[in-house]
Design a protein around this motif. Structure first.
Motif, mmCIF file in Angstrom:
data_model
loop_
_atom_site.group_PDB
_atom_site.id
_atom_site.type_symbol
_atom_site.label_atom_id
_atom_site.label_comp_id
_atom_site.label_asym_id
_atom_site.label_seq_id
_atom_site.Cartn_x
_atom_site.Cartn_y
_atom_site.Cartn_z
ATOM 1 N N ARG A 213 0.328 -1.113 0.212
ATOM 2 C CA ARG A 213 0.521 0.519 -0.198
ATOM 3 C C ARG A 213 0.638 1.028 -0.151
ATOM 4 O O ARG A 213 1.310 1.381 0.962
ATOM 5 C CB ARG A 213 -1.168 0.122 1.002
ATOM 6 C CG ARG A 213 -2.312 -1.377 1.019
ATOM 7 C CD ARG A 213 -3.299 -1.301 2.297
ATOM 8 N NE ARG A 213 -3.829 -1.906 1.774
ATOM 9 C CZ ARG A 213 -4.517 -2.922 2.810
ATOM 10 N NH1 ARG A 213 -3.898 -2.996 4.652
ATOM 11 N NH2 ARG A 213 -6.236 -3.639 2.331
ATOM 12 N N GLN A 215 0.793 5.284 -0.223
ATOM 13 C CA GLN A 215 -0.236 6.711 0.170
ATOM 14 C C GLN A 215 0.710 8.013 -0.285
ATOM 15 O O GLN A 215 2.171 8.735 -0.825
ATOM 16 C CB GLN A 215 0.128 6.867 1.687
ATOM 17 C CG GLN A 215 -0.107 8.121 2.304
ATOM 18 C CD GLN A 215 -1.276 8.592 3.871
ATOM 19 O OE1 GLN A 215 0.236 7.622 4.449
ATOM 20 N NE2 GLN A 215 -1.721 8.636 4.012
ATOM 21 N N ARG A 217 0.801 12.257 -1.700
ATOM 22 C CA ARG A 217 0.544 13.509 -1.648
ATOM 23 C C ARG A 217 0.345 14.405 -2.693
ATOM 24 O O ARG A 217 2.223 14.585 -3.739
ATOM 25 C CB ARG A 217 0.458 14.262 -0.383
ATOM 26 C CG ARG A 217 -0.254 15.424 -0.178
ATOM 27 C CD ARG A 217 0.592 16.503 0.775
ATOM 28 N NE ARG A 217 0.000 17.892 0.823
ATOM 29 C CZ ARG A 217 -1.134 17.762 1.178
ATOM 30 N NH1 ARG A 217 -2.229 17.498 1.022
ATOM 31 N NH2 ARG A 217 -1.937 18.976 0.424
ATOM 32 N N THR A 263 -6.603 2.307 -7.050
ATOM 33 C CA THR A 263 -6.396 3.833 -6.093
ATOM 34 C C THR A 263 -7.901 3.595 -5.432
ATOM 35 O O THR A 263 -9.042 3.960 -6.290
ATOM 36 C CB THR A 263 -5.868 5.036 -7.256
ATOM 37 O OG1 THR A 263 -5.138 4.499 -7.785
ATOM 38 C CG2 THR A 263 -5.893 6.421 -6.188
ATOM 39 N N VAL A 265 -8.356 5.973 -2.628
ATOM 40 C CA VAL A 265 -8.756 6.869 -1.876
ATOM 41 C C VAL A 265 -7.891 7.787 -2.581
ATOM 42 O O VAL A 265 -7.117 7.982 -3.477
ATOM 43 C CB VAL A 265 -7.472 7.410 -0.778
ATOM 44 C CG1 VAL A 265 -8.418 9.132 -0.110
ATOM 45 C CG2 VAL A 265 -8.434 5.828 0.143
ATOM 46 N N GLU A 281 -4.690 13.553 -2.471
ATOM 47 C CA GLU A 281 -4.606 12.820 -1.442
ATOM 48 C C GLU A 281 -4.968 11.517 -2.080
ATOM 49 O O GLU A 281 -5.725 11.386 -2.493
ATOM 50 C CB GLU A 281 -4.933 12.801 0.191
ATOM 51 C CG GLU A 281 -4.775 14.338 0.723
ATOM 52 C CD GLU A 281 -3.166 14.130 1.541
ATOM 53 O OE1 GLU A 281 -2.503 12.712 1.415
ATOM 54 O OE2 GLU A 281 -2.933 15.335 1.455
ATOM 55 N N LYS A 283 -4.544 6.955 -2.103
ATOM 56 C CA LYS A 283 -4.053 5.746 -1.622
ATOM 57 C C LYS A 283 -4.304 4.635 -2.419
ATOM 58 O O LYS A 283 -5.256 4.946 -3.351
ATOM 59 C CB LYS A 283 -4.703 5.636 -0.166
ATOM 60 C CG LYS A 283 -4.111 6.546 0.607
ATOM 61 C CD LYS A 283 -4.842 5.740 2.206
ATOM 62 C CE LYS A 283 -4.547 6.893 3.293
ATOM 63 N NZ LYS A 283 -5.198 6.413 5.318
ATOM 64 N N ASP A 285 -3.840 0.569 -3.748
ATOM 65 C CA ASP A 285 -3.146 -0.990 -3.171
ATOM 66 C C ASP A 285 -3.079 -1.692 -3.906
ATOM 67 O O ASP A 285 -4.013 -1.671 -5.058
ATOM 68 C CB ASP A 285 -4.397 -1.298 -2.523
ATOM 69 C CG ASP A 285 -4.827 -2.512 -1.818
ATOM 70 O OD1 ASP A 285 -5.307 -2.514 -0.263
ATOM 71 O OD2 ASP A 285 -5.068 -3.602 -2.493
ATOM 72 N N TRP A 318 6.037 10.981 -1.452
ATOM 73 C CA TRP A 318 5.370 9.511 -1.351
ATOM 74 C C TRP A 318 5.632 8.637 0.335
ATOM 75 O O TRP A 318 6.446 8.427 -0.198
ATOM 76 C CB TRP A 318 4.550 8.343 -2.688
ATOM 77 C CG TRP A 318 6.079 8.243 -3.019
ATOM 78 C CD1 TRP A 318 6.711 8.622 -4.229
ATOM 79 C CD2 TRP A 318 6.701 6.676 -3.102
ATOM 80 N NE1 TRP A 318 7.939 7.827 -4.320
ATOM 81 C CE2 TRP A 318 7.606 7.153 -3.880
ATOM 82 C CE3 TRP A 318 6.764 5.294 -2.073
ATOM 83 C CZ2 TRP A 318 9.090 6.019 -3.544
ATOM 84 C CZ3 TRP A 318 7.486 5.124 -2.125
ATOM 85 C CH2 TRP A 318 9.195 4.633 -2.736
ATOM 86 N N LEU A 321 2.755 2.707 2.997
ATOM 87 C CA LEU A 321 1.621 1.733 4.131
ATOM 88 C C LEU A 321 2.383 0.718 4.676
ATOM 89 O O LEU A 321 2.267 0.191 5.860
ATOM 90 C CB LEU A 321 0.945 2.572 4.172
ATOM 91 C CG LEU A 321 0.343 3.656 3.659
ATOM 92 C CD1 LEU A 321 -1.304 3.871 3.467
ATOM 93 C CD2 LEU A 321 0.707 4.843 4.834
#
Ligand SMILES: [Zn+2]
Length: 426
Positions: A213, A215, A217, A263, A265, A281, A283, A285, A318, A321
């Motif tokens: 995962r 994350q 921005r 994607t 989020v 933003e 996220k 997976d 980035w 996670l």
């Protein structure tokens, strides 16, 4: 004739937690405690010894000839997501009970003890971490990593444990090993449409995909949509969209390796109609049972991030996670489950699991098998989740046969006098 009692037990278990929209039975909630109390009664009615370990997993045990021998266990969870379905986890626990009921009815004595495990906190809904009960049982999670997790009310994991009479400092005592368990089996709903599409009744799971995962921005520059000329923009949304499309493209190109990329989020700031988006933003997976394929997708996503940064003059931060290893289940158990499907004339297929289950953690301490039964239209984590009772019974048939193979049938007690009298009268 088939015994449909799993259906009525399922109804009762879900009664404790029914809402206007599906079932809500969060980990350590009053609803889950009521469900566990009901399960305890069902287990005790079948003569099982029931205990709860230090993290709140419930373990119901039927002794074998050799009480020192490692147990053969069947298990799953009864906690649910918010407004979830009736079958996720619950049928895995109740199927274990059905197997024990059959053994009792046939008066079968096994060599190894048989256990049913009700894992706690399988869903990540409450604390953002999934399969906590089995992670603690296998030593994959410890006090330090869990104590400070918070639920949506701001209560820490330690505080929530205390509410149900458990102590975070003692959870390591719940750890078990291959000395305790010879085999672990789980029956779960598929939560996808494959079995239904293939017309199969059982999925014998070979591997469980693990997530990587990310994350992100994406930072551009928010500016007036009317006065900022096209060549002067730093649009974070369009840059982020290119990354999201690349994620999808990579998932599709790696589909043959059971890889999926999402994607999930995508939060746009400021999110105003007449402002060029200044930030996003994201996220992402990525899941696969192939570590090579997953690594390839990850590397390509990172490459794309670099490319978009330069081309669009955006700043993109980035971080990873999580990056977990896929789990391959025991080939010995897969062979055993497949052979038993064949011998029982149940149409089955080998398949991988895109979702995590308690079985994936248990595979670190003992040979582990996971079977899926069909989910109607693949729907899950939703009130419309549905599995036919006949399909559950086929799953129980496979569990029973496989369990007996591993636990060993030591014999049947001599029938009591009643049966002889019946025969002589006949
Ligand atoms: Zn589940």
């Amino acid at each position: 004739m088939s015994d449909y009692s799993i259906r009525s037990n399922l109804n009762t278990l879900n009664e404790f937690s029914r809402t206007d929209n599906g079932v809500t039975r969060l980990a350590f909630s009053t609803e889950e405690q009521k469900g566990k109390k009901f399960m305890r009664t069902l287990f005790q009615n079948e003569g099982l010894a029931v205990r709860e370990d230090e993290i709140g997993n419930m373990i119901a045990r039927r002794e074998g000839i050799n009480p020192q021998a490692p147990a053969v266990a069947i298990g799953s969870h009864i906690d649910s997501v918010i407004e979830g379905g009736e079958y996720d986890g619950t049928i895995g626990v109740l199927s274990g009970l059905e197997v024990v009921k059959r053994l009792n009815k046939k008066q079968i004595v096994t060599t190894n003890p048989v256990e049913i495990i009700v894992f706690t906190c399988e869903e990540s809904t409450r604390f953002g971490v999934s399969t906590i009960g089995s992670k603690v049982m296998t030593g994959l999670s410890k006090t330090e990593g869990l104590g400070n997790l918070k639920d949506f009310d701001g209560k820490t994991f330690a505080e929530v444990l205390e509410e149900v009479g458990l102590d975070i400092t003692k959870i390591s005592r719940a750890k078990r090993s291959s000395y305790d368990l010879k085999l672990f089996l789980e029956m779960h709903i598929e939560q996808g449409p494959l079995l239904q599409q293939l017309g199969k009744k059982i999925g014998v799971v070979t591997g469980i995909a693990s997530p990587t995962r990310l994350q992100l921005r994406v930072q551009g520059k928010a500016s007036h949509s009317g006065t900022t000329q096209m060549h002067n923009r730093k649009d974070a949304l369009t840059g982020a969209s290119e990354i999201a499309l690349e994620v999808e493209k990579l998932g599709r190109s790696e589909a043959n390796n059971d890889t999926v990329a999402t994607t999930g989020v995508f939060g746009v700031g400021p999110g105003v109609m007449n402002v060029v988006p200044g930030s996003v933003e994201m996220k992402i997976d990525i899941r696969s049972t192939s570590p090579t394929s997953k690594q390839y997708v990850l590397e390509q996503v990172i490459k794309k991030i670099g490319q978009i940064k330069t081309e669009r003059d955006l700043s993109i931060e980035w971080n990873l996670l999580s990056d977990e290893k896929p789990v391959h289940l025991s080939s010995e158990v897969i062979t055993s489950l497949s052979r038993n499907c064949k011998e029982l004339s149940i149409p089955y297929t080998a398949m991988s699991s895109g979702a995590g289950h308690d079985a994936m953690n248990m595979s670190y301490i003992c040979p582990t098998g996971l079977i899926f039964v069909p989910s109607c239209d693949g729907i899950s984590h939703h009130p419309d989740e549905y599995t036919e009772v006949e399909d559950m019974i086929l799953g129980i048939d496979v569990l029973e046969k496989t369990m007996l193979e591993w636990a060993g049938v030591s014999g049947r007690p001599i029938p009591t006098g009643g049966e002889g009298c019946e025969r002589s009268r006949g």
